[in-house]
Design a protein around this motif. Structure first.
Motif, PDB file in Angstrom:
ATOM      1  N   GLN A   1      16.334 -11.732  33.263  1.00  0.00           N
ATOM      2  CA  GLN A   1      16.251 -10.687  33.723  1.00  0.00           C
ATOM      3  C   GLN A   1      15.038 -10.519  34.704  1.00  0.00           C
ATOM      4  OE1 GLN A   1      15.996  -7.278  30.761  1.00  0.00           O
ATOM      5  NE2 GLN A   1      18.292  -7.899  30.171  1.00  0.00           N
ATOM      6  N   LEU A   2      13.849 -11.363  34.237  1.00  0.00           N
ATOM      7  CA  LEU A   2      12.705 -11.470  34.818  1.00  0.00           C
ATOM      8  C   LEU A   2      12.904 -12.524  36.079  1.00  0.00           C
ATOM      9  CD1 LEU A   2       9.780 -11.031  35.526  1.00  0.00           C
ATOM     10  CD2 LEU A   2       9.134 -12.813  33.694  1.00  0.00           C
TER      11      LEU A   2
ATOM     12  N   GLN B   1      20.333 -17.569  23.607  1.00  0.00           N
ATOM     13  CA  GLN B   1      21.542 -16.826  24.253  1.00  0.00           C
ATOM     14  C   GLN B   1      22.246 -17.796  25.310  1.00  0.00           C
ATOM     15  OE1 GLN B   1      22.173 -13.700  23.448  1.00  0.00           O
ATOM     16  NE2 GLN B   1      20.865 -13.939  21.880  1.00  0.00           N
TER      17      GLN B   1
ATOM     18  N   ASP C   1      15.784 -12.745  38.010  1.00  0.00           N
ATOM     19  CA  ASP C   1      16.537 -12.015  38.790  1.00  0.00           C
ATOM     20  C   ASP C   1      15.620 -11.102  39.812  1.00  0.00           C
ATOM     21  OD1 ASP C   1      18.993 -12.975  38.016  1.00  0.00           O
ATOM     22  OD2 ASP C   1      19.476 -11.061  36.540  1.00  0.00           O
ATOM     23  N   ASN C   2      14.658 -10.546  39.076  1.00  0.00           N
ATOM     24  CA  ASN C   2      13.506  -9.747  39.684  1.00  0.00           C
ATOM     25  C   ASN C   2      12.667 -10.632  40.675  1.00  0.00           C
ATOM     26  OD1 ASN C   2      14.488  -7.548  38.194  1.00  0.00           O
ATOM     27  ND2 ASN C   2      12.845  -7.553  36.736  1.00  0.00           N
TER      28      ASN C   2
ATOM     29  N   ALA D   1      10.242 -17.101  30.719  1.00  0.00           N
ATOM     30  CA  ALA D   1       9.820 -16.957  29.368  1.00  0.00           C
ATOM     31  C   ALA D   1       8.366 -17.075  29.200  1.00  0.00           C
ATOM     32  CB  ALA D   1      10.663 -17.890  28.498  1.00  0.00           C
TER      33      ALA D   1
ATOM     34  N   LYS E   1       1.779 -13.703  36.245  1.00  0.00           N
ATOM     35  CA  LYS E   1       2.866 -13.663  37.336  1.00  0.00           C
ATOM     36  C   LYS E   1       2.365 -13.379  38.723  1.00  0.00           C
ATOM     37  CE  LYS E   1       5.527 -10.467  34.188  1.00  0.00           C
ATOM     38  NZ  LYS E   1       6.200  -9.328  33.893  1.00  0.00           N
TER      39      LYS E   1
ATOM     40  N   GLY F   1      19.463 -13.077  29.053  1.00  0.00           N
ATOM     41  CA  GLY F   1      18.581 -12.214  28.211  1.00  0.00           C
ATOM     42  C   GLY F   1      17.259 -12.007  29.151  1.00  0.00           C
ATOM     43  N   LYS F   2      16.055 -11.613  28.494  1.00  0.00           N
ATOM     44  CA  LYS F   2      15.038 -11.245  29.081  1.00  0.00           C
ATOM     45  C   LYS F   2      14.258 -11.983  30.169  1.00  0.00           C
ATOM     46  CE  LYS F   2      13.382  -7.998  25.337  1.00  0.00           C
ATOM     47  NZ  LYS F   2      12.527  -7.659  24.490  1.00  0.00           N
ATOM     48  N   ALA F   3      14.295 -13.270  29.766  1.00  0.00           N
ATOM     49  CA  ALA F   3      13.919 -14.348  30.670  1.00  0.00           C
ATOM     50  C   ALA F   3      14.739 -14.242  31.816  1.00  0.00           C
ATOM     51  CB  ALA F   3      13.829 -15.678  30.069  1.00  0.00           C
TER      52      ALA F   3
ATOM     53  N   LEU G   1       6.705 -13.985  30.237  1.00  0.00           N
ATOM     54  CA  LEU G   1       6.832 -12.724  29.588  1.00  0.00           C
ATOM     55  C   LEU G   1       5.641 -12.674  28.471  1.00  0.00           C
ATOM     56  CD1 LEU G   1      10.489 -12.835  29.162  1.00  0.00           C
ATOM     57  CD2 LEU G   1       9.312 -10.912  30.192  1.00  0.00           C
ATOM     58  N   ARG G   2       5.354 -13.986  27.926  1.00  0.00           N
ATOM     59  CA  ARG G   2       4.322 -14.080  26.877  1.00  0.00           C
ATOM     60  C   ARG G   2       2.811 -13.913  27.670  1.00  0.00           C
ATOM     61  NH1 ARG G   2       7.586 -18.499  25.592  1.00  0.00           N
ATOM     62  NH2 ARG G   2       6.125 -20.034  26.306  1.00  0.00           N
TER      63      ARG G   2
END
Length: 285
Positions: A152-153, A138, A155-156, A254, A263, A148-150, A257-258
């Protein structure tokens, strides 16, 4: 009276394969010997077998001269274009020149498969600088790091410590860049020569931003910046340095996420980075 063949003549005709029909014996006088010198009548002449026509020799092939073709790989549309030297003078470039140099760089093979170079985004004098590993699919499509999803994480995570990538002042808006500016095919691991070609670009970005803290995310980013082969697990919890700038290391979004169980450890790393920026954390080793 009909003539009669002599015995000698009959013998010669038999040798020639001619069958004679002889009339009944008569009192006719035999032919004189001189008759043997006369040609044999056509009706009793042995047939001569027909000979096959002699084929005329085939003409020699004509050799046509043709121009020498260039090597196939040189004319093939799929032949890779040759690489070029990295643009010179990177250490003295300003932002526009540096961005242009990255966009046109063909110093390693990644230039052949990329869609876009991924230069970096954020505040040009940000206090926090986030450095990741390499663009993914992406990022390669959009030309922006951490989407992408990474993204977004990330940003959080930034929001949790009062930071953002959106428009804001240098205390809040971060600057985000990658070690590599081009995506490795199939998201494979970066190769050492690729990292070496991109390192001057990253170093110049750090010099232009002049951040107060670098947050390195991901194993390859950490190992490239710190020039070490140690895993992140051994480098976490300490403050390192990159050209005089404090560095805190953590996991890549990333990876989180896996492996969501890590976290909590990444949150500890963010808290350490915030403490270092505020002057309450450990000094770089």
């Amino acid at each position: 009276m009909s003539a009669r063949w002599s015995d000698r003549q009959q013998a010669m005709l038999r040798e020639m394969g001619v069958t004679l029909w002889l009339p009944p014996q008569t009192d006719a006088m035999p032919l004189p010997e001189a008759a043997m010198s006369e040609p044999v009548p056509s009706e009793v002449t042995a047939p001569v077998p027909a000979q096959a026509p002699v084929a005329s020799p085939a003409p020699a092939p004509v050799r046509m001269s043709r121009p020498v073709a260039a090597p196939a790989e040189a004319n093939s549309p799929s032949a890779p274009r040759p690489l070029a030297a990295r643009p010179s003078g990177v250490a003295a470039m300003d932002w526009p020149a540096l961005r242009e140099a990255v966009a046109g760089c063909e110093a390693c093979g990644l230039c052949r498969s990329r869609r876009n170079t991924v230069f970096g985004v954020g505040h040009a004098q940000a206090q926090w600088m986030i450095i990741g590993e390499a663009p993914g699919e992406q990022e390669d499509r959009q030309g922006e790091p951490f989407v992408g999803k990474a993204g977004q994480l990330l940003d959080n995570m930034l929001r949790a410590v009062g930071l953002t990538r959106a428009e804001a002042g240098p205390e809040q808006q971060v600057y985000i860049a990658n070690v590599l500016k081009c995506r490795p095919p199939m998201n494979r691991n970066p190769e050492p020569q690729e990292v070496a070609q991109c390192e001057p670009f990253l170093k110049r970005q750090v010099e232009l931003v002049a951040p107060k803290l670098i947050l390195a995310m991901g194993r390859f980013a950490v190992q490239s910046i710190l020039q070490t082969g140690e895993p992140i697990g051994r480098l976490r919890g300490r403050v390192h340095a990159y050209h005089g700038v404090p560095v805190v290391v953590t996991y890549h979004p990333a990876y989180l996420l896996r492996n969501p169980v890590d976290k909590a450890r990444s949150w500890d790393d963010l808290c350490l980075a915030r403490a270092v920026l505020r002057g309450g954390g450990p000094v770089p080793a």
